[in-house]
Write an enzyme that holds these catalytic residues in place. Structure first.
Site, short mmCIF file in Angstrom:
data_model
loop_
_atom_site.label_atom_id
_atom_site.label_comp_id
_atom_site.label_asym_id
_atom_site.label_seq_id
_atom_site.Cartn_x
_atom_site.Cartn_y
_atom_site.Cartn_z
N LYS A 8 0.87 -1.17 0.00
CA LYS A 8 0.00 0.00 0.00
C LYS A 8 0.91 1.23 0.00
O LYS A 8 1.48 1.60 1.03
CB LYS A 8 -0.90 -0.01 1.24
N SER A 53 4.82 7.70 10.05
CA SER A 53 4.92 8.50 11.27
C SER A 53 4.74 7.64 12.52
O SER A 53 4.12 6.56 12.48
CB SER A 53 3.84 9.59 11.24
N GLU A 86 9.10 1.36 11.10
CA GLU A 86 10.18 2.32 10.86
C GLU A 86 9.55 3.70 10.92
O GLU A 86 8.83 4.09 10.02
CB GLU A 86 10.80 2.08 9.47
N LEU A 87 9.83 4.42 12.00
CA LEU A 87 9.03 5.62 12.28
C LEU A 87 9.86 6.90 12.23
O LEU A 87 10.90 6.96 11.60
CB LEU A 87 8.33 5.43 13.62
N CYS A 113 13.70 10.59 6.89
CA CYS A 113 13.60 10.17 8.30
C CYS A 113 14.94 10.26 9.01
O CYS A 113 14.99 10.43 10.22
CB CYS A 113 13.03 8.77 8.37
N GLU A 162 9.32 16.56 15.42
CA GLU A 162 9.98 16.38 14.13
C GLU A 162 9.38 17.39 13.15
O GLU A 162 8.16 17.47 13.02
CB GLU A 162 9.70 14.94 13.65
P1 NAD Z 1 2.00 8.53 7.70
O1 NAD Z 1 2.12 7.69 8.90
O2 NAD Z 1 0.96 9.54 7.63
O3 NAD Z 1 1.74 7.60 6.40
C1 NAD Z 1 2.56 6.50 6.09
C2 NAD Z 1 1.73 5.43 5.39
O4 NAD Z 1 0.74 4.96 6.28
C3 NAD Z 1 0.99 5.93 4.17
O5 NAD Z 1 0.99 4.95 3.17
C4 NAD Z 1 -0.43 6.14 4.68
O6 NAD Z 1 -1.41 6.06 3.70
C5 NAD Z 1 -0.55 4.98 5.65
N1 NAD Z 1 -1.58 5.13 6.67
C6 NAD Z 1 -2.21 6.26 7.09
N2 NAD Z 1 -3.11 5.97 8.05
C7 NAD Z 1 -3.03 4.64 8.26
C8 NAD Z 1 -3.68 3.74 9.15
N3 NAD Z 1 -4.60 4.16 10.02
N4 NAD Z 1 -3.34 2.44 9.12
C9 NAD Z 1 -2.39 2.00 8.27
N5 NAD Z 1 -1.74 2.80 7.39
C10 NAD Z 1 -2.06 4.10 7.39
O7 NAD Z 1 3.45 9.12 7.48
P2 NAD Z 1 3.90 10.24 6.45
O8 NAD Z 1 3.51 11.54 6.99
O9 NAD Z 1 3.44 9.87 5.09
O10 NAD Z 1 5.49 10.06 6.46
C11 NAD Z 1 6.30 10.90 7.19
C12 NAD Z 1 6.72 10.22 8.47
O11 NAD Z 1 7.33 8.97 8.19
C13 NAD Z 1 7.77 11.02 9.21
O12 NAD Z 1 7.50 10.98 10.57
C14 NAD Z 1 9.06 10.26 8.91
O13 NAD Z 1 10.06 10.46 9.86
C15 NAD Z 1 8.58 8.86 8.85
N6 NAD Z 1 9.48 8.04 8.05
C16 NAD Z 1 10.23 7.10 8.69
C17 NAD Z 1 11.14 6.32 7.97
C18 NAD Z 1 12.01 5.26 8.63
O14 NAD Z 1 12.61 4.45 7.93
N7 NAD Z 1 12.13 5.25 9.94
C19 NAD Z 1 11.28 6.53 6.61
C20 NAD Z 1 10.51 7.52 6.00
C21 NAD Z 1 9.60 8.25 6.74
#
Ligand code: NAD
Length: 553
Positions: A209, A261, A282-283, A316, A414
């Site tokens: 997804k 996130s 991975e957050l 991230c 962040e």
């Molecule tokens: P997000 O959590 O909003 O979305 C990430 C994914 O989760 C998307 O595909 C989204 O559609 C999906 N999602 C949303 N709601 C959901 C739910 N209720 N259940 C399951 N999936 C759901 O994150 P974002 O804002 O798109 O990304 C930015 C964040 O990601 C930042 O905090 C960043 O630090 C983190 N990040 C971490 C890593 C890592 O490797 N640690 C890498 C990249 C980004």
């Protein structure tokens, strides 16, 4: 835009720096990216959705819709997982070497189609091409590693049995089944591939997804995997809203690998826990960078620019907190701010711009809020601090803050944008203390003239990766080493053997050479108990005998 502020017109006659002038014009941005509408439509048709609802995908460079993809429903997810489940067992029956060969071919195909992938990546994310190429180059590395590692990870292992040499223990491995991968928008290619390939080579089927903002890169990935020989249905993509598709996926798969996130990660973990399936998370991060007094300051400044402004800070692993030994603070700040000011901004589809666009208006608003809050609380904006609508609708200047109050939003949360705070510290101990003063623990960077000292400092930092004299690349690209976060930055690890072991179910097969390990017939239980106590003593006192047997085994 060049550092001197001149606009650049590319070979196709398109203004590289100002897609915003063409806001609302899909042909202009597609022409600039050299991606045809037809190509996007064909990619979107890969999704099997019963309904007619769609989600618009926008190009951040011009804030214009480029195409739409189906908004999948729970029923669509159900069918995708069922198809994947049906395909999985025959995929798992294929010899592991043949599955590895698919990964190898895929790695080659990604290099062959690098230009198209770069165009798609830039189109969907608005990132500069010099940052998009990092994603493309990462894929063959991951593919080669798991093509090599995959078959080994699945081999049986002999372990020490209960009573040597009377019993043996062997561990066998098999795929967990169907893996659900949920990926974010900031690195849509790398962060999908890095979780998908080890799952596939282990014999799992995968349903991915992608984030709703960046589905086309994922769809191109599916296209290339198919061309590499991946059997039909083993890899599926479901597009749509996270809140609908995410939970539906978690309810149907056997393992979830999530990147995103911390807030969403908690919801994913709760749901996976209720379903009693395992997950890796991975957050987010609030990553520190430490400059010690013996660092090469020019190099540290160059590294800090990369750490803070790669992908406009939407990485991230980005550094958002810099702790600099006070004896070199002024000289470092001077070099760092100078290098930051020299960064060029642009939304062009070539290698000219250093820093591209943020993903959308929400992200821009978040960055603006953090900087405004910092200003109001008395922080100094040394450079940057402004949106740049003249360059792109969501562009924001690389920004350096000093004197950031600890209760300001940018200090506590962040930002995930091109904003960094620099702080002087009296000594290395304080730098470590400040670095560890966070709920997050993803990545850190340490700059010093003495690498051994850097390693000693790294051991004290509560982060999943610490790079010495590098921003983040050496940690991320050490594909044989685990990658993940402490604390609120996640659970589990990707990369390395850990990156594939998470997708395997293990089975211990124990055999006895002496029949049931119980009181033998006609032996009084008291005698048996005494004999066993004696045997246990012997076994404990003779660890070297056990090790010897281990070696012989
Ligand atoms: P997000 O959590 O909003 O979305 C990430 C994914 O989760 C998307 O595909 C989204 O559609 C999906 N999602 C949303 N709601 C959901 C739910 N209720 N259940 C399951 N999936 C759901 O994150 P974002 O804002 O798109 O990304 C930015 C964040 O990601 C930042 O905090 C960043 O630090 C983190 N990040 C971490 C890593 C890592 O490797 N640690 C890498 C990249 C980004």
């Amino acid at each position: 835009m060049t550092p001197s502020g001149e606009r650049r017109i590319n070979a196709r006659g398109v203004d590289c720096d100002n897609m915003s002038l063409e806001a609302g014009s899909r042909p202009a941005v597609l022409a600039a990216a050299e991606v045809s509408t037809n190509r996007l439509t064909v990619l979107a048709e890969r999704i099997d959705a019963a309904g007619t609802d769609t989600i618009d995908v926008r190009a951040p460079a011009a804030d214009t819709v480029i195409e739409s993809v189906p908004a999948c429903t729970e029923g669509d997810v159900d069918r995708a997982v069922e198809r994947a489940r049906d395909a999985q067992s025959s995929w798992a029956d294929i010899p592991a070497d043949e599955r590895a060969a698919v990964l190898d071919r895929f790695g080659d195909l990604v290099l062959d189609h690098a230009e198209e992938l770069l165009d798609l990546l830039q189109l969907e994310t608005g990132k500069s091409r010099r940052h998009a190429i990092e994603e493309v180059l990462d894929v063959p590395l991951t593919a080669s590693y798991y093509a090599d590692r995959g078959p080994k990870a699945l081999s049986d292992q002999n372990r020490r049995g209960a009573f040597l040499p009377a019993t043996t223990a062997r561990v066998t491995y098999e795929p967990v089944g169907v893996v659900g991968a949920i990926s974010p928008w900031n690195y849509p290619l790398t962060l999908s591939v890095t979780d998908v390939l080890p799952a596939l080579v282990a014999g799992n089927a995968v349903v991915l997804k992608p984030d709703e903002k960046t589905p086309f890169t994922a769809l191109a990935l599916a296209d290339l995997l198919e061309r590499a020989g991946l059997p039909e249905d083993v890899f599926q993509i479901v597009t749509g809203e996270g809140a609908t598709v995410g939970p539906a996926l978690i309810d149907r798969v056997d393992y979830v690998s999530f990147t995103g996130s911390t807030e969403t990660g908690r919801a994913v973990a709760e749901r996976a826990g209720r379903n009693l399936i395992d997950c890796s998370l991975e957050l987010g991060g609030k990553n520190p960078l430490l400059v010690l007094e013996d660092a090469d300051l020019e190099e540290a400044a160059r590294g800090a620019v990369q750490a803070c402004f790669t992908n406009a800070g939407q990485l991230c692993l980005s550094a958002e907190r810099l702790y600099v030994d006070e004896s070199v603070y002024a000289a470092f700040l001077d070099a760092f701010v100078g290098a930051t000011r020299r960064l060029s901004m642009g939304t062009g589809f070539d290698y000219e711009a250093d820093v591209g666009s943020l993903i959308d208006g929400d992200q821009l608003e978040r960055v603006e809020d953090h900087v405004e809050d910092a200003r109001e609380r008395g922080a100094t904006v040394v450079t940057g601090g402004r949106p740049r609508p003249d360059i792109g609708p969501f562009c924001y200047e690389p920004t350096v803050l000093t004197d950031l109050p600890p209760d300001s939003t940018a200090a506590c949360e962040e930002t995930f944008g091109p904003v960094v705070a620099v702080e002087p510290v009296p000594d290395v101990g304080t730098a470590i203390e400040r670095a560890n003063d966070s709920d997050y623990g993803l990545n850190a960077s340490v700059w010093t003239g003495d690498r051994e000292r850097g390693v000693a400092v790294a051991r004290e930092i509560d982060c999943g990766t610490v790079c010495v004299n590098d921003a983040y690349t050496s940690g991320w690209a050490s594909i044989d080493a685990p990658m993940g976060g402490f604390g609120d930055s996640g659970l589990g690890r990707r990369h390395g053997p850990e990156g594939i072991e998470r997708y395997l179910e293990s089975r211990t097969i124990a055999t006895s050479r002496i029949g049931p390990l119980d009181v033998p017939p006609r032996v009084p239980t008291a005698w048996y108990a005494r004999a066993m106590i004696g045997l246990s003593r012997l076994q404990r006192r003779l660890p070297s005998v056990s090790s010897l047997v281990d070696r012989v085994r």
